[in-house]
Design an enzyme around this catalytic site. Structure first.
Site, PDB file in Angstrom:
ATOM      1  N   ASN A 168       1.861   1.359   4.089  1.00 42.24           N
ATOM      2  CA  ASN A 168       2.495   0.163   4.647  1.00 42.24           C
ATOM      3  C   ASN A 168       2.521  -0.980   3.644  1.00 42.24           C
ATOM      4  O   ASN A 168       1.670  -1.050   2.745  1.00 42.24           O
ATOM      5  CB  ASN A 168       1.746  -0.312   5.901  1.00 42.24           C
ATOM      6  CG  ASN A 168       1.872   0.639   7.065  1.00 42.24           C
ATOM      7  OD1 ASN A 168       2.972   0.998   7.469  1.00 42.24           O
ATOM      8  ND2 ASN A 168       0.742   1.067   7.611  1.00 42.24           N
ATOM      9  N   VAL A 169       3.492  -1.870   3.839  1.00 41.19           N
ATOM     10  CA  VAL A 169       3.507  -3.160   3.149  1.00 41.19           C
ATOM     11  C   VAL A 169       3.145  -4.218   4.188  1.00 41.19           C
ATOM     12  O   VAL A 169       3.772  -4.282   5.252  1.00 41.19           O
ATOM     13  CB  VAL A 169       4.889  -3.484   2.551  1.00 41.19           C
ATOM     14  CG1 VAL A 169       4.846  -4.820   1.802  1.00 41.19           C
ATOM     15  CG2 VAL A 169       5.368  -2.371   1.636  1.00 41.19           C
ATOM     16  N   THR A 179      -9.538  24.119  21.950  1.00 38.48           N
ATOM     17  CA  THR A 179      -9.085  23.862  20.575  1.00 38.48           C
ATOM     18  C   THR A 179      -8.955  22.370  20.284  1.00 38.48           C
ATOM     19  O   THR A 179      -9.408  21.890  19.238  1.00 38.48           O
ATOM     20  CB  THR A 179      -7.735  24.565  20.333  1.00 38.48           C
ATOM     21  OG1 THR A 179      -7.910  25.967  20.518  1.00 38.48           O
ATOM     22  CG2 THR A 179      -7.230  24.296  18.920  1.00 38.48           C
ATOM     23  N   ASP A 228      -5.368  -3.205  -5.234  1.00 42.10           N
ATOM     24  CA  ASP A 228      -5.961  -3.459  -3.925  1.00 42.10           C
ATOM     25  C   ASP A 228      -7.482  -3.392  -3.985  1.00 42.10           C
ATOM     26  O   ASP A 228      -8.174  -4.215  -3.367  1.00 42.10           O
ATOM     27  CB  ASP A 228      -5.412  -2.474  -2.894  1.00 42.10           C
ATOM     28  CG  ASP A 228      -5.570  -1.010  -3.303  1.00 42.10           C
ATOM     29  OD1 ASP A 228      -5.795  -0.722  -4.499  1.00 42.10           O
ATOM     30  OD2 ASP A 228      -5.454  -0.134  -2.413  1.00 42.10           O
ATOM     31  N   GLY A 274       0.821  -1.204   0.000  1.00 48.27           N
ATOM     32  CA  GLY A 274       0.000   0.000   0.000  1.00 48.27           C
ATOM     33  C   GLY A 274       0.852   1.249   0.000  1.00 48.27           C
ATOM     34  O   GLY A 274       2.080   1.189   0.096  1.00 48.27           O
ATOM     35  N   ASN A 275       0.208   2.390  -0.066  1.00 52.40           N
ATOM     36  CA  ASN A 275       0.945   3.649  -0.086  1.00 52.40           C
ATOM     37  C   ASN A 275       1.641   3.944   1.238  1.00 52.40           C
ATOM     38  O   ASN A 275       2.688   4.591   1.255  1.00 52.40           O
ATOM     39  CB  ASN A 275       0.002   4.805  -0.430  1.00 52.40           C
ATOM     40  CG  ASN A 275      -0.393   4.800  -1.888  1.00 52.40           C
ATOM     41  OD1 ASN A 275       0.441   4.945  -2.762  1.00 52.40           O
ATOM     42  ND2 ASN A 275      -1.688   4.621  -2.148  1.00 52.40           N
TER      43      ASN A 275
END
Length: 259
Positions: free
Chosen positions: A11-12, A187, A110, A8-9
């Site tokens: 993780n592998v 915030t 994927d 993936g972008n």
């Protein structure tokens, strides 16, 4: 034993699949510069922890959305396991279901693997939601045809954009807001409410629009790292399957006798 690799972008993911059953999985950050030798040092040690060796791996299959990572993973398979990795969507693993979109070749591996697995495991009309670097919504009809979908920024990308493009907003964790109200009084609470509940509202709204356009009852299957977190706070999912992509790779490999 099958070694399935989902690139993936962010993780592998490496997983061992034994006779169709997921035995274990490991995750490493995606880096196209990572060499086959670096992968091997890491992976062989993890195999040893499981009481396994390289000889126990008899097949290798992978899906990629990062083409630059391909070469080193192929070298990993050939040099350290004596295997040529089969690649999802290519050769004997070419898609055998209709991809009914304007540019079928542009569909990420994927997403195609997820469509295959979801149709096989859940059947009927489907919306597959994958929480990754991007959040994708994929529509699969009752015949297993891929009909298209939606690509939205992942929640981490959304938070990064908010923090990186403002001068004073702090980085907050992606989690359920600690307050019950959606009216934040500081915030950090305001950001957490906006990021988390804003994402839930976006997701629920898009899924309702998809279901309305499909025009038939459609099951929603969620996958990806944040699917379980969101599942606790929405009723929109019919199933959560963290290993959908890996199961799709196992199904593909089984078709060509890889085990």
């Amino acid at each position: 034993m099958l070694l399935a690799v989902d690139v993936g972008n962010t993780n592998v993911v490496f997983a061992l699949i034994d006779n169709g059953e997921l035995r274990t999985r490991w995750r490493i950050a995606t880096d196209p510069r990572r060499t086959a030798d670096e992968y091997a040092v890491w992976l062989i040690q993890l195999l040893a922890i499981e009481g396994l060796s390289q000889k126990d791996v008899t097949g290798m299959v992978m899906s990629l959305v990062v083409p630059r990572a391909r070469h080193n993973l192929e070298v990993l398979g050939e040099k350290y396991f004596g295997l040529t990795p089969a690649v999802a969507g290519e050769g004997d693993l070419a898609w055998d279901f209709p991809i009914d979109v304007d540019e079928p070749r542009s569909l990420g591996a994927d997403r195609a693997v997820n469509a295959l697995a979801a149709h096989s495991l859940y059947g009927g009309d489907l919306v597959v939601v994958d929480f990754g670097t991007a959040t994708t919504f994929d529509v699969v009809d009752f015949n297993g045809a891929y009909k298209g979908g939606i690509i939205a920024p992942g929640i981490n990308l959304s938070l990064d954009a908010l923090v990186n493009n403002t001068a004073k907003l702090p980085r907050v964790a992606i989690n359920v807001p600690r307050i019950n109200s959606v009216i934040g009084r500081n915030t950090e609470d305001q950001m957490t409410v906006g990021v988390f509940w804003g994402y839930v509202a976006m997701m629920e709204g898009l899924i309702e629009r998809l279901r309305a356009e499909i025009g038939r009852p459609a099951k929603v299957v969620a996958t990806g790292g944040l699917a379980i977190l969101f599942d606790r706070h929405t009723e929109i999912f019919d199933a959560v399957d963290a290993d959908l992509t890996l199961q799709g790779l196992a199904l593909l490999a089984d078709k060509v006798g890889l085990k």
